[in-house]
Design a protein around this motif. Structure first.
Motif, PDB file in Angstrom:
ATOM      1  N   UNK A   1      -5.281 -14.726   0.370  1.00 14.77           N
ATOM      2  CA  UNK A   1      -5.642 -13.371  -0.070  1.00 14.77           C
ATOM      3  C   UNK A   1      -4.474 -12.420   0.160  1.00 14.77           C
ATOM      4  N   UNK A   2      -4.339 -11.478  -0.734  1.00 16.01           N
ATOM      5  CA  UNK A   2      -3.207 -10.543  -0.738  1.00 16.01           C
ATOM      6  C   UNK A   2      -3.771  -9.136  -0.616  1.00 16.01           C
ATOM      7  N   UNK A   3      -3.537  -8.507   0.537  1.00 20.52           N
ATOM      8  CA  UNK A   3      -4.061  -7.153   0.764  1.00 20.52           C
ATOM      9  C   UNK A   3      -2.922  -6.152   0.837  1.00 20.52           C
ATOM     10  N   UNK A   4      -3.215  -4.926   0.458  1.00 24.07           N
ATOM     11  CA  UNK A   4      -2.208  -3.879   0.492  1.00 24.07           C
ATOM     12  C   UNK A   4      -2.690  -2.740   1.385  1.00 24.07           C
ATOM     13  N   UNK A   5      -1.808  -2.301   2.271  1.00 25.72           N
ATOM     14  CA  UNK A   5      -2.095  -1.141   3.113  1.00 25.72           C
ATOM     15  C   UNK A   5      -1.187  -0.008   2.634  1.00 25.72           C
ATOM     16  N   UNK A   6      -1.784   1.033   2.096  1.00 24.82           N
ATOM     17  CA  UNK A   6      -0.996   2.141   1.556  1.00 24.82           C
ATOM     18  C   UNK A   6      -1.356   3.454   2.214  1.00 24.82           C
ATOM     19  N   UNK A   7      -0.831   4.507   1.657  1.00 26.32           N
ATOM     20  CA  UNK A   7      -1.072   5.840   2.211  1.00 26.32           C
ATOM     21  C   UNK A   7       0.243   6.582   2.324  1.00 26.32           C
ATOM     22  N   UNK A   8       0.173   7.906   2.273  1.00 21.13           N
ATOM     23  CA  UNK A   8       1.382   8.712   2.231  1.00 21.13           C
ATOM     24  C   UNK A   8       2.149   8.630   3.544  1.00 21.13           C
ATOM     25  N   UNK A   9       3.409   9.011   3.478  1.00 16.89           N
ATOM     26  CA  UNK A   9       4.267   9.082   4.661  1.00 16.89           C
ATOM     27  C   UNK A   9       3.526   9.774   5.810  1.00 16.89           C
ATOM     28  N   UNK A  10       3.512   9.129   6.981  1.00 16.77           N
ATOM     29  CA  UNK A  10       2.891   9.748   8.145  1.00 16.77           C
ATOM     30  C   UNK A  10       1.401   9.472   8.283  1.00 16.77           C
ATOM     31  N   UNK A  11       0.843   8.686   7.350  1.00 15.47           N
ATOM     32  CA  UNK A  11      -0.604   8.447   7.394  1.00 15.47           C
ATOM     33  C   UNK A  11      -0.988   7.488   8.522  1.00 15.47           C
ATOM     34  N   UNK A  12      -0.009   6.765   9.063  1.00 12.74           N
ATOM     35  CA  UNK A  12      -0.314   5.881  10.192  1.00 12.74           C
ATOM     36  C   UNK A  12      -0.320   4.402   9.842  1.00 12.74           C
ATOM     37  N   UNK A  13       0.327   4.050   8.736  1.00 12.18           N
ATOM     38  CA  UNK A  13       0.361   2.642   8.321  1.00 12.18           C
ATOM     39  C   UNK A  13       1.025   1.764   9.379  1.00 12.18           C
ATOM     40  N   UNK A  14       2.161   2.244   9.882  1.00 13.97           N
ATOM     41  CA  UNK A  14       2.911   1.425  10.832  1.00 13.97           C
ATOM     42  C   UNK A  14       2.159   1.274  12.141  1.00 13.97           C
ATOM     43  N   UNK A  15       1.517   2.334  12.606  1.00 14.79           N
ATOM     44  CA  UNK A  15       0.725   2.262  13.838  1.00 14.79           C
ATOM     45  C   UNK A  15      -0.363   1.203  13.696  1.00 14.79           C
ATOM     46  N   UNK A  16      -1.036   1.231  12.556  1.00 11.59           N
ATOM     47  CA  UNK A  16      -2.102   0.257  12.313  1.00 11.59           C
ATOM     48  C   UNK A  16      -1.523  -1.164  12.278  1.00 11.59           C
ATOM     49  N   UNK A  17      -0.437  -1.341  11.550  1.00 13.97           N
ATOM     50  CA  UNK A  17       0.129  -2.686  11.409  1.00 13.97           C
ATOM     51  C   UNK A  17       0.670  -3.195  12.747  1.00 13.97           C
ATOM     52  N   UNK A  18       1.249  -2.309  13.537  1.00 14.44           N
ATOM     53  CA  UNK A  18       1.707  -2.709  14.871  1.00 14.44           C
ATOM     54  C   UNK A  18       0.549  -3.258  15.700  1.00 14.44           C
ATOM     55  N   UNK A  19      -0.573  -2.559  15.617  1.00 11.63           N
ATOM     56  CA  UNK A  19      -1.734  -2.991  16.397  1.00 11.63           C
ATOM     57  C   UNK A  19      -2.233  -4.340  15.892  1.00 11.63           C
ATOM     58  N   UNK A  20      -2.296  -4.494  14.579  1.00  8.63           N
ATOM     59  CA  UNK A  20      -2.808  -5.749  14.019  1.00  8.63           C
ATOM     60  C   UNK A  20      -1.868  -6.912  14.339  1.00  8.63           C
ATOM     61  N   UNK A  21      -0.555  -6.636  14.324  1.00 12.01           N
ATOM     62  CA  UNK A  21       0.410  -7.700  14.611  1.00 12.01           C
ATOM     63  C   UNK A  21       0.297  -8.179  16.050  1.00 12.01           C
TER      64      UNK A  21
END
Lengths: 304, 539
Positions: free
Chosen positions: A9-29
């Motif tokens: 499965x191929x999922x995309x995490x998007x959202x504008x600059x500063x929305x917190x994508x990296x914070x979320x991905x750091x936690x998931x990783x």
């Protein structure tokens, strides 16, 4: 021809600059429960996971102890995806971080075509403190709106630091403008949620399918609510994991903030500019449809 | 080391030097110009070399905005609508009808050696076809091997049935970027990552490693020579280590015929990373290679509806795309301006130019004036924006798209009111801006004389007049392909005009661009170039 291998499965995490994508991905990783997944990010510079969790770090790929790998996209998403698809151990799930200005829905569509990818979820983050202004901004309003329009699931970040009445406004705004997306906060997102969404999409089943462990409901009503009934329902439901909402209490006409985590319930008066009810509920798949919940708690109109 | 001096005599030398606008003789020593004048120079330097006696010499043409991809892409056969000259000099006839295209592709198909090899070609532009070629037309080329056409913009492709089938594209999974015919079947045309990726994944991407291909850069050099260009920008380059090594080696080859000015792309880099790269790159510089500038892309293209515009496109297409968050683009501009780094900013739509003007106004207020940055394309800037740019000391480069897409801009993109105001070179000059004009190869062919013809005559491909109020004079246009772009590249201390002390870079023409009828400027022939005093020969 290459032998057929299961399409992740191929999922995309998007959202504008500063929305917190990296914070979320750091936690998931960093999550020990993570599946063997590949996370494609725009820039390693932002990836800040505990060094102890990293197994190896080579050029464009970081291998985690939990079996995840993290790759940089660089300037070529195609190359990044090709790289992870060609790995000897093909990942069970591919998650791509869309850039802050990308249209995540468009990126996700590749999985509807490619036989090597299965459709996953489109998760779009919204910064609770900024989203209202962003949707009015002269430069970016249309970009941010396009991103949210394409979301299957809107994740609200940085909600808790806001004053309660402001929180209600954000949830109200997003649920009104993007009624087809489910809504929850980033704090609630675990791997299970990403995977469930992906699995549901693949089987063409609605998110409430019996095997799912996680569903989100948005409750809305223009009429006041019987908060006692709502509390009773929350205390007796075995299906609610978390709930956060604002309601005009029919008993006294005042606005109440209602928060539930499991069976723990907290109701307090607050200031919020709402007509009847705005709430997000996270629960298991036996959670009734939004309209049914609203009926049970005595409000008249609803929208899911 | 002393150098012997060579004196050249020409029919006329147009110098772009206000102190001596016209001359017949130029003395060259050690690769530099030592004197410019008339027959009296023969008394000092002896009799003149008559090599250019019949020719008109101009300062070597400077292409202010092109891409080395122009050389790389010729790895694939060209099948575009217009005739185009191969970097080697031979004419490749345009494919002006679907029949001609299919015939050409069949010939190319027969030449492929491997049975299953994909046939790739480039340069096709659907805008020029009433009934554009589709999957079925490409099936007539081959029903057994994949056939894939890259459009001239390199962002779209058209594929035959075999290629679609291998990619898994069929009527049951049509997405946004997959175009369909009346019956709902994919018609072969594919746009954007989601639709293009599965095809190139299945059949292979032939331009994947194009950037470090030395043959491609050599072809780019040949394209320059053919068009009379002695210095060209390469305005968007990752400049990864292998690319830097390759550029350094190939441009240093004795017979490499042009000076290259690559600009580092800021894509995915922080301002700090850009500063670090820019600090080390000039160590590789030599007389034919000038690192140090940076390119920031803010938006897309107008013909692709991806430019950021202030008023909506006329056919209801939604506004274009930012290449990064506007606040980050502005932060990058301010930080690099403060670091005294030369910036080339791609701005096509007028909202993108507005964003950029705002950033530079703030940057200059914060850090004072530093480098003169360049607004590239700047196609939709109006009088007010151009005035603002002049006040900020910026430099504008305009595109030759009046010809190539003028009709489309009037009929399909920004409409009849805005289109004739685009590429407003006259208004810019009147506002006091320094300007240049460019080809953006491979988007349009390398050809400063053709670009100059576009700015002087403002005719569209269909022959329509296109905003004649923005026409500039032949002299202004010639300056905009020589001294203007030299200033835009910060190289006007050594190139851009024929003046003592500058590098001896000349373009030899078979006629005089300031004396032929303005409508004939595009027909002037390029005889060849002189680079650092060395005759490079011509075609």
């Amino acid at each position: 021809m290459k032998p057929a291998r299961p399409a992740p499965p191929f999922s995309v995490v998007g959202g504008f600059l500063g929305a917190g994508k990296t914070t979320l991905l750091n936690r998931l990783l960093a999550d020990p429960q993570a599946p063997r997944c590949a996370v494609l990010v725009n820039d390693f510079g932002d990836i800040a996971v505990d060094q102890a969790l990293i197994q190896s770090h080579g050029g464009e790929t970081i291998a985690m102890q939990n079996g995840c790998i993290c790759c940089t996209i660089g300037d070529d998403l195609a190359r990044g995806i090709a790289t992870v698809l060609d790995l000897a151990a093909r990942p069970e799930h591919i998650v791509v971080e869309a850039s802050g200005v990308a249209h995540p829905g468009r990126v996700a569509e590749v999985a509807r075509i490619s036989p090597e990818l299965a459709p996953g979820g489109v998760f779009v983050l919204a910064d609770a403190g900024a989203i209202g202004e962003q949707l009015q901004d002269q430069w970016i309003a249309d970009t941010v709106d396009r991103q949210l329009q394409s979301a299957g699931h809107i994740l609200v970040s940085k909600l808790e630091p806001l004053p309660p009445h402001h929180q209600a406004g954000v949830i109200d705004l997003l649920s009104r403008r993007y009624p087809s997306a489910s809504l929850s906060t980033t704090a609630e997102v675990q791997w299970a949620h990403l995977l469930e969404q992906a699995r549901d999409r693949r089987r063409g089943a609605p998110p409430a399918a019996a095997h799912a462990r996680f569903v989100a409901r948005t409750l809305r009503s223009t009429a006041p609510v019987d908060v006692r009934k709502l509390a009773h329902w929350l205390e007796h439901s075995r299906d609610v994991y978390r709930m956060k909402g604002w309601a005009v209490d029919r008993a006294d006409g005042r606005v109440k903030l209602i928060q539930a985590v499991g069976r723990r319930l907290n109701i307090a008066p607050c200031e919020a500019d709402i007509e009847g009810l705005v709430a997000i509920v996270i629960g298991n798949p036996r959670l009734p449809a939004a309209a049914d919940i609203v009926r049970v708690i005595g409000a008249r109109e609803s929208a899911d | 080391m002393s150098h012997s001096t060579t004196l050249y005599r020409a029919r006329r030398i147009i110098t772009m030097d206000a102190a001596q606008p016209s001359a017949t003789h130029v003395a060259v020593a050690g690769g530099r110009i030592v004197a410019v004048g008339g027959a009296e120079l023969e008394r000092e330097y002896g009799s003149a070399d008559p090599l250019f006696a019949e020719a008109v010499l101009t300062p070597g043409f400077v292409e202010g905005h092109a891409h080395s991809m122009e050389g790389m892409i010729w790895k694939l056969p060209y099948v575009g609508f217009h005739d185009r000259i191969h970097p080697d000099g031979h004419l490749v006839e345009g494919c002006a009808s679907v029949d001609a295209l299919v015939r050409r592709l069949r010939r190319l198909e027969r030449d492929l050696e491997q049975r299953d090899e994909t046939l790739f070609a480039w340069g096709y532009d659907p805008i020029y076809f009433q009934d554009k070629p589709m999957r079925r037309d490409l099936d007539a080329v081959s029903e057994s091997r994949p056939v894939v056409l890259f459009h001239s913009n390199l962002h779209l492709i058209t594929a035959n049935s075999v290629a679609l089938q291998r990619a898994g594209i069929h009527r049951g999974n049509v997405i946004d970027g997959v175009y369909v015919d009346q019956d709902g079947e994919p018609n072969g045309e594919l746009a954007e990552f989601a639709a293009v990726f599965p095809v190139l994944r299945a059949v292979g991407d032939p331009i994947f490693h194009a950037q470090d291909d030395p043959e491609g850069l050599r072809r780019f050099g040949k394209s320059c020579l053919r068009a009379g260009i002695t210095t060209t920008a390469d305005l968007y380059n990752s400049l990864d280590a292998p690319v830097v090594d390759m550029f350094t080696a190939v441009t240093a080859e004795e017979d490499f015929p042009a000076r290259i000015v690559p600009a580092l792309s800021t894509l995915n880099l922080s301002a700090e990373q850009v500063r670090a790269r820019v600090a080390e790159l000039p160590d590789y510089n030599h007389e034919k290679l000038y690192f140090g500038a940076v390119k920031i892309i803010t938006d897309g293209s107008i013909q692709g509806y991806s430019a950021r515009v202030r008023r909506p496109y006329i056919n209801g297409v939604e506004n274009g795309v930012w290449c990064d968050a506007p606040s980050r683009l502005q932060d990058m501009m301010r930080a690099l301006h403060a670091a005294d780094i030369k910036l080339h900013i791609h701005v096509n739509g007028d909202q993108a130019s507005e964003l950029t003007l705002q950033a530079f106004a703030e940057a200059i207020a914060e850090s004072g004036p530093r480098r003169r940055h360049v607004l590239q394309h700047a196609q939709m800037m109006d009088a007010r924006q151009l005035q603002h740019a002049a006040e900020l000391g910026l430099i504008n480069l305009f595109a030759n798209h009046t010809y190539y897409w003028g009709d489309q801009h009037r009929d399909a993109t920004v409409g009849p009111h805005l289109a004739p105001r685009m590429n407003a070179a006259r208004t810019a000059l009147d506002a006091g801006l320094e300007i240049a004009i460019h080809c953006d190869a491979p988007v349009t062919p390398m050809g400063p004389l053709f670009t100059a013809w576009c700015a002087v005559n403002r005719r569209t491909a269909s022959g329509r007049e296109h905003g004649l109020q923005e026409c500039i004079t032949p002299f202004e246009a010639l300056r905009a392909v020589t001294l203007g772009p030299a200033i835009s590249l910060d190289l006007d201390d050594c190139i851009g005009s024929v003046a003592p002390g500058k590098l001896a870079d000349f373009t030899a023409l078979d006629d005089d661009p300031l004396r032929v009828a303005p409508a004939d400027i595009r027909d002037i022939g390029v005889l060849g170039t002189v680079l650092g005093g060395r005759w490079q020969g011509g075609q």
